[in-house]
Structure formats: C-alpha cells, structure tokens
Design an enzyme around this catalytic site. Structure first.
Site, PDB file in Angstrom:
ATOM      1  N   HIS A  72       7.734  -0.690  -6.165  1.00  0.00           N
ATOM      2  CA  HIS A  72       6.422  -0.586  -6.817  1.00  0.00           C
ATOM      3  C   HIS A  72       5.374  -0.105  -5.827  1.00  0.00           C
ATOM      4  O   HIS A  72       5.486  -0.329  -4.622  1.00  0.00           O
ATOM      5  CB  HIS A  72       6.008  -1.937  -7.409  1.00  0.00           C
ATOM      6  N   HIS A 109       1.383  -0.528  -4.887  1.00  0.00           N
ATOM      7  CA  HIS A 109       0.143  -1.280  -5.087  1.00  0.00           C
ATOM      8  C   HIS A 109      -1.025  -0.297  -5.056  1.00  0.00           C
ATOM      9  O   HIS A 109      -1.107   0.543  -4.143  1.00  0.00           O
ATOM     10  CB  HIS A 109      -0.087  -2.268  -3.932  1.00  0.00           C
TER      11      HIS A 109
HETATM   12  P1  AMP Z   1       5.402  -7.054  -2.891  1.00  0.00           P
HETATM   13  O1  AMP Z   1       5.059  -8.127  -1.902  1.00  0.00           O
HETATM   14  O2  AMP Z   1       4.982  -5.687  -2.450  1.00  0.00           O
HETATM   15  O3  AMP Z   1       6.858  -7.119  -3.313  1.00  0.00           O
HETATM   16  O4  AMP Z   1       4.494  -7.346  -4.142  1.00  0.00           O
HETATM   17  C1  AMP Z   1       4.911  -8.013  -5.277  1.00  0.00           C
HETATM   18  C2  AMP Z   1       3.669  -8.228  -6.088  1.00  0.00           C
HETATM   19  O5  AMP Z   1       4.065  -8.549  -7.403  1.00  0.00           O
HETATM   20  C3  AMP Z   1       2.766  -9.367  -5.597  1.00  0.00           C
HETATM   21  O6  AMP Z   1       1.478  -8.847  -5.299  1.00  0.00           O
HETATM   22  C4  AMP Z   1       2.744 -10.354  -6.777  1.00  0.00           C
HETATM   23  O7  AMP Z   1       1.484 -10.953  -6.949  1.00  0.00           O
HETATM   24  C5  AMP Z   1       3.115  -9.447  -7.932  1.00  0.00           C
HETATM   25  N1  AMP Z   1       3.778 -10.109  -9.049  1.00  0.00           N
HETATM   26  C6  AMP Z   1       4.847 -10.942  -8.993  1.00  0.00           C
HETATM   27  N2  AMP Z   1       5.193 -11.337 -10.238  1.00  0.00           N
HETATM   28  C7  AMP Z   1       4.335 -10.717 -11.082  1.00  0.00           C
HETATM   29  C8  AMP Z   1       4.177 -10.726 -12.498  1.00  0.00           C
HETATM   30  N3  AMP Z   1       4.967 -11.439 -13.298  1.00  0.00           N
HETATM   31  N4  AMP Z   1       3.178  -9.983 -13.042  1.00  0.00           N
HETATM   32  C9  AMP Z   1       2.368  -9.258 -12.239  1.00  0.00           C
HETATM   33  N5  AMP Z   1       2.463  -9.217 -10.900  1.00  0.00           N
HETATM   34  C10 AMP Z   1       3.432  -9.931 -10.329  1.00  0.00           C
END
Ligand code: AMP
Ligand code: ZN
Length: 140
Positions: free
Chosen positions: A100, A102
């Site tokens: 993903h 950000h």
């Molecule tokens: P990363 O650390 O780059 O893997 O980021 C994962 C991101 O996903 C974090 O910023 C979380 O807050 C976000 N996240 C995890 N679960 C969900 C969810 N169900 N809906 C929206 N965001 C999520």
C-alpha cells in the site's frame, strides 16, 4: 486472502471509508491517521510486497496516489503538501503485508515529524473527511 484485512476491505467484508476505487486499486482512510485525510492506496489483488507489483499495476497505484494527493489539497482537508510513502518490509515498519501507499496531508507549520506523528492518530470527523476527498476525485 481471507486473513488479510486489506483483502477484506476490497471484498467489502471489513468496513472502510473508501474515497476511490477502480478495477485495479482501492483508496480508503487510514484507521489511525497521522493527520486527518491520511489515505492508503492498495492493489485489489493481494500482493505482499513492492517487488511483487507489476509495472502496469504499479502505474495504476501511483496514479491513484497522485489523484488522492491532489484531492487532499482541493478537498476540505486543504493540504498544503503531501507525504507519499511506502513501508516495504518489516524492517521498514510494514505492518500490513498487502502492499500500500500512504498519502499523508501536510499543512504549513504543522510541525509534525512522521515518527512523532505516528503517536497522534485519530480523526474526530473521519466520515466528513472521507466525503470531502471523495467528492473531488474524478470518477473513472
Ligand atoms: P504499514 O505500517 O505501512 O504496513 O501501514 C499499515 C497501515 O494500515 C497503518 O497506518 C494502519 O493504521 C492501517 N490500517 C490497519 N488496519 C486498517 C483498517 N482496517 N482500515 C484502515 N487502515 C488500517
Ligand atoms: Zn490482502
């Protein structure tokens, strides 16, 4: 993948404030936003890491991130700038292993560093934030 929360969002079995979706990607608000409007852009397909992303899908991902970034500026979020970043791998703080991007809105003088900002992660008006971003993204 049924045990992947982002796949559940794609499938509609987990809730999300989706701001954009097309045949290849879905964009939705991060549940723990660094700043209100913090959006994640994901592939519809379950791909764990950046190396698994094809050139074609990568182009769609980046283009959606570009559109979301523009929307964060013109929506009520009214960003002055955006941070666009990918955490690829556990060592780089990846916690959800469905790749993903950000897209994080920034405002002049907001004085956050991303590391500190990770501690301030809530948006009291997330529904209105999502609606405002959605409204300014052109549909496919
Ligand atoms: P990363 O650390 O780059 O893997 O980021 C994962 C991101 O996903 C974090 O910023 C979380 O807050 C976000 N996240 C995890 N679960 C969900 C969810 N169900 N809906 C929206 N965001 C999520
Ligand atoms: Zn997945």
């Amino acid at each position: 993948m049924s045990d992947c929360v982002f796949c559940c969002i794609v499938a509609g079995t987990a809730p999300a404030r989706i701001v954009y979706s097309d045949d290849h990607v879905v964009a939705f608000l991060d549940i723990r936003p660094v700043r209100p409007g913090h959006t994640l852009v994901i592939t519809r397909e379950h791909i764990t890491d950046l190396a698994g992303v094809s050139t074609a899908v990568g182009a769609r991902l980046f283009d959606a991130a570009r559109m979301v970034g523009a929307a964060l500026r013109t929506s009520h979020v009214a960003a002055d700038g955006v941070n666009v970043l990918i955490n690829d791998g556990r060592a780089a703080f990846q916690t959800v292993f469905h790749t993903h991007i950000h897209v994080i809105p920034r405002h002049n003088g907001d004085r956050i560093t991303l590391a500190k900002g990770l501690l301030v992660r809530r948006d009291p008006n997330a529904d209105a934030t999502a609606q405002s971003i959605r409204a300014v993204i052109p549909s496919d």
